[in-house]
Design an enzyme around this catalytic site. Structure first.
Site, PDB file in Angstrom:
ATOM      1  N   GLY A  56       0.993  -1.120  -0.135  1.00 11.47           N
ATOM      2  CA  GLY A  56       0.151   0.045  -0.164  1.00 11.47           C
ATOM      3  C   GLY A  56       0.966   1.157   0.019  1.00 11.47           C
ATOM      4  O   GLY A  56       2.167   1.306   0.350  1.00 11.47           O
ATOM      5  N   CYS A  83       5.451  -6.044   1.599  1.00 10.34           N
ATOM      6  CA  CYS A  83       5.753  -4.766   1.365  1.00 10.34           C
ATOM      7  C   CYS A  83       5.221  -3.821   2.588  1.00 10.34           C
ATOM      8  O   CYS A  83       5.451  -4.101   3.697  1.00 10.34           O
ATOM      9  CB  CYS A  83       5.452  -4.086   0.215  1.00 10.34           C
ATOM     10  N   TYR A  84       4.133  -3.172   2.177  1.00  8.18           N
ATOM     11  CA  TYR A  84       3.610  -2.336   3.487  1.00  8.18           C
ATOM     12  C   TYR A  84       3.108  -3.245   4.372  1.00  8.18           C
ATOM     13  O   TYR A  84       3.327  -2.712   5.708  1.00  8.18           O
ATOM     14  CB  TYR A  84       2.298  -1.216   2.897  1.00  8.18           C
ATOM     15  N   HIS A 171       7.951  -7.692  -3.603  1.00 10.27           N
ATOM     16  CA  HIS A 171       6.567  -8.296  -4.258  1.00 10.27           C
ATOM     17  C   HIS A 171       6.580  -9.610  -4.897  1.00 10.27           C
ATOM     18  O   HIS A 171       7.336  -9.522  -6.063  1.00 10.27           O
ATOM     19  CB  HIS A 171       6.073  -7.241  -5.241  1.00 10.27           C
ATOM     20  N   GLU A 173       4.421 -11.065  -5.959  1.00  8.05           N
ATOM     21  CA  GLU A 173       3.146 -11.411  -6.621  1.00  8.05           C
ATOM     22  C   GLU A 173       3.392 -11.052  -8.260  1.00  8.05           C
ATOM     23  O   GLU A 173       2.759 -11.607  -9.137  1.00  8.05           O
ATOM     24  CB  GLU A 173       2.117 -10.712  -6.420  1.00  8.05           C
ATOM     25  N   SER A 225     -22.064  -8.280 -26.689  1.00  2.00           N
ATOM     26  CA  SER A 225     -21.225  -7.637 -27.793  1.00  2.00           C
ATOM     27  C   SER A 225     -20.969  -8.802 -28.725  1.00  2.00           C
ATOM     28  O   SER A 225     -20.411  -8.489 -29.749  1.00  2.00           O
ATOM     29  CB  SER A 225     -20.078  -6.846 -27.352  1.00  2.00           C
ATOM     30  N   GLY A 226     -20.609  -9.950 -28.079  1.00  2.00           N
ATOM     31  CA  GLY A 226     -20.091 -11.134 -28.744  1.00  2.00           C
ATOM     32  C   GLY A 226     -18.751 -11.315 -28.283  1.00  2.00           C
ATOM     33  O   GLY A 226     -17.870 -12.189 -28.560  1.00  2.00           O
ATOM     34  N   GLY A 227     -18.180 -10.207 -27.723  1.00  2.00           N
ATOM     35  CA  GLY A 227     -16.861 -10.252 -26.990  1.00  2.00           C
ATOM     36  C   GLY A 227     -16.642 -11.260 -25.783  1.00  2.00           C
ATOM     37  O   GLY A 227     -17.692 -11.748 -25.461  1.00  2.00           O
ATOM     38  N   VAL A 228     -15.325 -11.526 -25.390  1.00  2.00           N
ATOM     39  CA  VAL A 228     -15.197 -12.815 -24.470  1.00  2.00           C
ATOM     40  C   VAL A 228     -15.799 -12.234 -23.302  1.00  2.00           C
ATOM     41  O   VAL A 228     -16.786 -13.320 -22.552  1.00  2.00           O
ATOM     42  CB  VAL A 228     -13.631 -12.905 -24.177  1.00  2.00           C
ATOM     43  N   ASP A 229     -15.843 -11.140 -22.631  1.00  3.61           N
ATOM     44  CA  ASP A 229     -16.318 -10.615 -21.328  1.00  3.61           C
ATOM     45  C   ASP A 229     -17.708 -10.846 -21.240  1.00  3.61           C
ATOM     46  O   ASP A 229     -18.441 -11.282 -20.460  1.00  3.61           O
ATOM     47  CB  ASP A 229     -15.648  -9.311 -20.987  1.00  3.61           C
ATOM     48  N   SER A 230     -18.327  -9.950 -22.188  1.00  3.28           N
ATOM     49  CA  SER A 230     -19.907  -9.959 -22.068  1.00  3.28           C
ATOM     50  C   SER A 230     -20.435 -11.384 -22.334  1.00  3.28           C
ATOM     51  O   SER A 230     -21.409 -11.782 -21.794  1.00  3.28           O
ATOM     52  CB  SER A 230     -20.489  -9.047 -23.026  1.00  3.28           C
ATOM     53  N   SER A 231     -20.039 -12.277 -23.231  1.00  3.25           N
ATOM     54  CA  SER A 231     -20.292 -13.699 -23.429  1.00  3.25           C
ATOM     55  C   SER A 231     -20.244 -14.470 -22.289  1.00  3.25           C
ATOM     56  O   SER A 231     -20.925 -15.149 -21.985  1.00  3.25           O
ATOM     57  CB  SER A 231     -19.560 -14.362 -24.550  1.00  3.25           C
ATOM     58  N   LYS A 369      -8.127 -11.635 -17.629  1.00  6.61           N
ATOM     59  CA  LYS A 369      -8.668 -11.960 -18.790  1.00  6.61           C
ATOM     60  C   LYS A 369      -8.612 -13.400 -19.043  1.00  6.61           C
ATOM     61  O   LYS A 369      -9.474 -14.014 -19.455  1.00  6.61           O
ATOM     62  CB  LYS A 369      -8.072 -11.305 -20.094  1.00  6.61           C
TER      63      LYS A 369
END
Ligand code: XMP
Length: 513
Positions: A56, A83-84, A171, A173, A225-231, A369
């Site tokens: 942070g 870290c923090y 870090h 990660e 939209s047919g995109g990955v996320d909305s599908s 993603k």
């Protein structure tokens, strides 16, 4: 959900917090990110196997610095501060912090002084770590020992094995700490004794469960939209509440060849989703007529989209909730150019005032993603949708330089289709981040048979990238370029010249516009 092992990630406002959560999920352990003011009671209720404090921007000494109830260290639950988080832990337990003379930033060599320590299992004696801090711990609380150092940071990691409390100044990660995932894995498995019972299937099950709780018997609307996320969002919500979800798919005529039909077919035939397809191609084309400026195209398309969406939504009765395929990078980038554009395209924030929704449904908010793609596979979406490359909301409109006509769209669609087919034939489709054809505004002279021609030039763009922010042009082998070029000129009318774009981003962008 409670049947799974759980690790709590306590959020102190660092930029990599969800990345920590993601690494824990990658290690097959379920985790939840909670704010730093979480109560001890809540923590105990959740029965975590371990607790991770994130980084942070604050300084633990400051009066208003985010902190935790020190009782957290007495619960017998292993704690790893990053870290923090490491500084705060040391400070609360009686250690000392100091500002380093210079901010320590970037890749550093980590010397592991306790290389037989379980948290460093399979890490070796020396490795690279990513540092980003001004303050660091200069004196440890009683009972704590140094387990790693760097040239500038004598306490780069510390441990109290009896209490199972650990701190990493660096870090683990981020990818710049190559053994970082191993270290987190060690914390989870060697220290917290996790067994690893978390797989994507569990995410899907728990997402469905919480969607049912959130939605109840209300109706939900989603702009597909047919995109990955909305599908993927649509599929999850559909699995949770079936026909309470209605998806509106606005076909703006700016999609690639056969794409609109493919989306419709998958969702209605394969999954029986409540889908309204609005064929608004003509309206979009009419509105776009004569517009050449890319930003004006975007704005125009966004406005038409909202109008069409609104008209359809008004036909539906009693819809209270709006669903979106927002994913974690949209959340952190919101406000940036693309997030804003993507948002208005997907009708987030671009909705007119008079459509009132009482709530938002965003099942993918915490995912990256590739995790969204994994969820997509898990819920049975076909590869053609799950592996779809990023595609701009304004679609082919920004891949035609200059004004847009039906003829130009037809040329570009065909050329792009051939290009994609050849990339797939060459087995390169998974390696290249984005590849597409551009209809340049240039017409040049050519010769075909005995005829002089005066036709369009097609630009081929192909880039490798991790996130679209920067990109390099893909080194497509010459023989593949050759067959793409030959096929496009032979198969697509009105094209007599092909050029290949060899600029990276920056200085160019991925799209030509
Ligand atoms: P640029 O061209 O800026 O693109 O290098 C970076 C990434 O963003 C996509 N892109 C868009 N996506 N609406 C979108 O939804 C847009 O207006 C838009 N413009 C660019 C582009 O395809 C690439 O993946």
């Amino acid at each position: 959900m409670n049947n799974h092992e759980l690790v709590l990630v306590i959020d102190f406002g660092g930029q990599y917090n969800q990345l920590i959560a993601r690494r824990v999920r990658e290690a097959k352990v379920y985790c939840e990110v909670v704010p730093y003011d979480v109560t001890i009671e809540t923590i105990l209720q959740k029965k975590p196997k371990g607790i991770i404090f994130t980084g942070g921007p604050s300084i633990a000494y400051d009066d208003d610095a985010p902190s935790v109830d020190p009782q957290i260290f007495e619960l017998g639950i292993p704690v790893l501060g990053i870290c923090y988080g490491a500084q705060l832990t040391a400070h609360l337990l009686g250690g000392k912090l100091e500002a380093a003379s210079n901010r320590e930033y970037g890749k550093k060599t980590l010397n592991i002084t306790a290389s037989d320590h379980p948290i460093y299992k399979e890490v070796g004696q020396e490795t690279t770590c990513w540092m980003s801090h001004t303050y660091h711990v200069t004196s440890l609380p009683d009972g704590y020992k140094v387990i790693a150092k760097t040239d500038h940071c004598p306490i780069a990691a510390y441990a109290n094995d009896q209490k199972k409390i650990y701190g990493f100044q660096y870090h683990p990660e981020v990818v710049h700490t190559p053994k970082g995932s191993q270290m987190l894995h060690n914390f989870l498995y060697e220290v917290c004794q996790c067994k690893g019972d978390w797989v994507m299937r569990n995410f899907v099950d728990s997402a469905i469960k919480s969607l049912r709780e959130q939605i109840g018997d209300r109706k939900v609307l989603l702009g597909l939209s047919g995109g990955v996320d909305s599908s993927v969002a649509a599929m999850l919500i559909h699995k949770a509440v079936g026909h309470q979800l209605t998806c509106i798919f606005v076909d703006n005529g700016l999609l690639r060849k056969n794409e609109g039909d493919m989306v419709e077919k998958v969702f209605t035939e394969q999954f029986d989703l409540n889908l309204v397809r609005v064929n608004a191609q003509d309206l979009f084309l009419t509105k776009l007529a004569g517009i050449s400026d890319p930003e004006a195209k975007r704005k125009n398309i966004g406005e038409t989209f909202v109008r069409v969406f609104e008209a359809e939504a008004e036909k539906l009765e009693g819809v209270e909730l709006l669903a979106q395929g927002t994913i974690y990078p949209d959340v952190i980038e919101s406000g940036s150019k693309h997030a804003a554009v993507i948002k208005s395209h997907h009708n987030v924030g671009g909705l007119p005032e008079d459509i009132k929704f009482t709530g938002l449904v965003e099942p993918l908010r915490d995912l990256f993603k590739d995790e969204v793609r994994a969820v997509g596979r898990e819920v049975g979406l076909p590869d053609a949708l799950v592996d779809r490359q990023p595609f701009p909301g304004p679609g082919l409109a920004i891949r035609i330089i200059g004004d847009i006509t039906e003829d130009k769209l037809a040329i570009l669609r065909e050329a792009d289709w051939v290009y994609r087919d050849e990339i797939k034939n060459a087995g390169l489709n998974k390696e290249i981040w984005q590849y597409f054809a551009v209809l340049t505004g240039i017409k040049t002279v050519g010769v075909m048979g005995d005829e002089r021609t005066y036709n369009y030039t097609i630009g081929l763009r192909a880039v490798t990238s991790l996130d679209g922010m920067t990109a390099d042009w893909a080194r497509i082998p010459y023989p593949v370029l050759e067959s793409i070029s030959t096929r496009i000129v032979n198969e697509v009318k009105n094209v007599n010249r092909i050029v290949y774009d060899i600029t990276s981003k920056p200085p160019a962008t991925i799209e030509w516009e």
